[in-house]
Design a protein around this motif. Structure first.
Motif: not given
Lengths: 238, 221
Positions: A11-12, A15-16, A18, A214, A217-218, A221-222
């Motif tokens: 996640t870390k 987020s960077r 994305l 992209s 990742i989204i 994460r969801t």
């Protein structure tokens, strides 16, 4: 690789990454579309319809690439039991199905003026349709169990078995004499395509790849957040 | 080998005791084939042209109906767990179960298909090809279907799911079989399609029991 399999670590980093991937995806696709529509020549045989290629071909590459990724993620899930690999495979399936659908639809739109028909049952088209069914089957199977862990395992098995279709699609235009034209780019000698057409094509392909990262990742994460919410609710009610 | 035969015998007895289930599949096959002349019209020349395709499509669909049950009852009463735990290779047990499935569904369909071919006015030269493709194709369906049956084991709607999963994968069987039948009707060479069917059978008889056993071990523990 195993270091990044930790959800918190993922996640870390994600987020960077994305903002970069999503903005570059937009830039590449916009430039690719601009060059493709306004700044590249029409084909001497196909005329203006050749511009469909700048969406159709990269989308087709993506449909195979994503399935291969999904199979690789499924294999690493079955071997190392990384839940993140399972989440990746689950997230990849709808993205791949979408790209396959785009491939089929743009292909039909391109085939109508060129071949005079929306659809023919040649080897390339049929095998891509089967790929689309495999994506749908994966999505149906992964959600068909009351125990999500079992769904992941069964669907991972299916993804691996369905991988036999990927080389069939890739080489269908060489093995069978099809209406669909053979590859112009991935050949041993120089690509049989002019640089003015190659540039927008590769830009679009890069844009689609970044778009995939992209969305992936989204989606991942969801799912991770959903799992955390579920766990917290279980704790509360228990 | 003795244990393999013992399993085959046990499963055959189980099918015999509930013979109704086997009949239902065969009956479905006959009814499904019957629908086609009523749907596309009874013109003999049209039926002759489509007869191979009709019989094969219906054979695929009937196989799908029965496949989800290959492991279901053993899974429900726990004997599947015992089979996984025994020292005897699970791959061979799976092969035995697929063989029984073929013997009780694929083989009866094969036996009745010439009768239906007559009703569909199939070209006389195609009968032997129909039987050859059935003999090579239906065991492949049972073997590949075994993988599907293992994958959907314990899911909701397993009967529909197995069709969604397996039908796309067994499309080659349909293509080669119908190609061979149609070619024989026109007096053309059929050996390449038949050889491909044979290759599919050989590959799947090696690969599918292994994949099925791996899936079963993975899913039930």
């Amino acid at each position: 690789m195993h270091k990044f399999a930790n959800p918190a670590q993922f996640t870390k980093i994600a987020s960077r990454v994305l903002p970069w991937t999503s903005s570059f995806a937009a830039v590449c696709s916009l430039f690719g579309l601009y060059f493709g529509i306004f700044d590249s020549p029409a084909d001497y045989q196909q005329g203006e319809t050749v511009r469909i290629m700048y969406v159709h071909v990269p989308a087709a590459w993506m449909s195979l690439f994503i399935y291969s990724l999904m199979a690789a993620a499924s294999a690493s899930f079955l071997i190392w039991k990384h839940s993140l690999a399972d989440i990746a495979a689950r997230s990849l399936a709808p993205i791949g199905a979408a790209f396959t659908a785009i491939t089929l639809i743009t292909g039909a739109l391109w085939g109508q003026p060129m071949w005079g028909t929306w659809w023919v049952w040649d080897a390339r088209l049929t095998s891509v349709l089967v790929l689309f069914f495999l994506y749908l089957g994966y999505m149906a199977l992964v959600n068909a169990f009351d125990d999500p862990e079992k769904g992941s395992k069964a669907a991972a098995g299916l993804a691996l078995i369905g991988f036999v279709n990927v080389p069939i699609i890739k080489f269908s235009v060489d093995w069978w004499n099809t209406l669909h034209q053979p590859a112009s780019l991935s050949r041993l000698d120089a690509p049989a395509i002019d640089i003015s057409m190659l540039t927008p094509l590769l830009l679009m392909a890069l844009g689609f790849k970044l778009l995939l990262i992209s969305i992936l990742i989204i989606k991942m994460r969801t799912i991770l957040i959903e799992k955390r919410i579920e766990a917290k609710q279980l704790l509360k009610s228990g | 080998m003795k244990k393999f035969l013992a399993l085959v015998q046990r499963d055959l007895i189980l099918v015999y005791r509930s013979a109704n289930d086997a009949w239902v599949v065969l009956f479905f096959f006959v009814i499904a084939v019957t629908l086609f002349p009523l749907g596309i019209g009874p013109d003999p020349s049209v039926l002759q042209q489509f007869s191979g395709g009709i019989i094969w499509i219906c054979a695929l669909l009937s196989a799908m109906l029965s496949l989800d049950g290959v492991f279901q009852s053993d899974f429900d009463d726990g004997s599947l767990d015992q089979m996984i735990l025994t020292s005897y290779p699970l791959e061979l047990l799976v092969l035995g179960k697929c063989f029984v499935h073929w013997l009780t569904t694929g083989f009866p369909i094969l036996l009745i298909s010439p009768v239906l071919a007559t009703m569909l006015n199939m070209n006389l030269d195609s009968y032997s090809t129909l039987l050859i493709t059935m003999l090579l194709g239906t065991p492949t369906i049972s073997l590949m279907g075994g993988v599907g049956a293992a994958l959907v084991l314990g899911s909701r709607l397993s009967g529909v799911l197995i069709s969604l999963i397996i039908l796309p994968l067994i499309i080659p069987i349909l293509i080669f079989s119908v190609a061979a039948i149609n070619a024989s009707g026109e007096g053309m060479e059929i050996s390449s399609a038949v050889k491909l069917l044979g290759a599919l059978l050989i590959i799947s008889s090696v690969f599918c029991p292994w994949a099925t056993a791996a899936t079963l071990r993975n899913l039930t523990y």
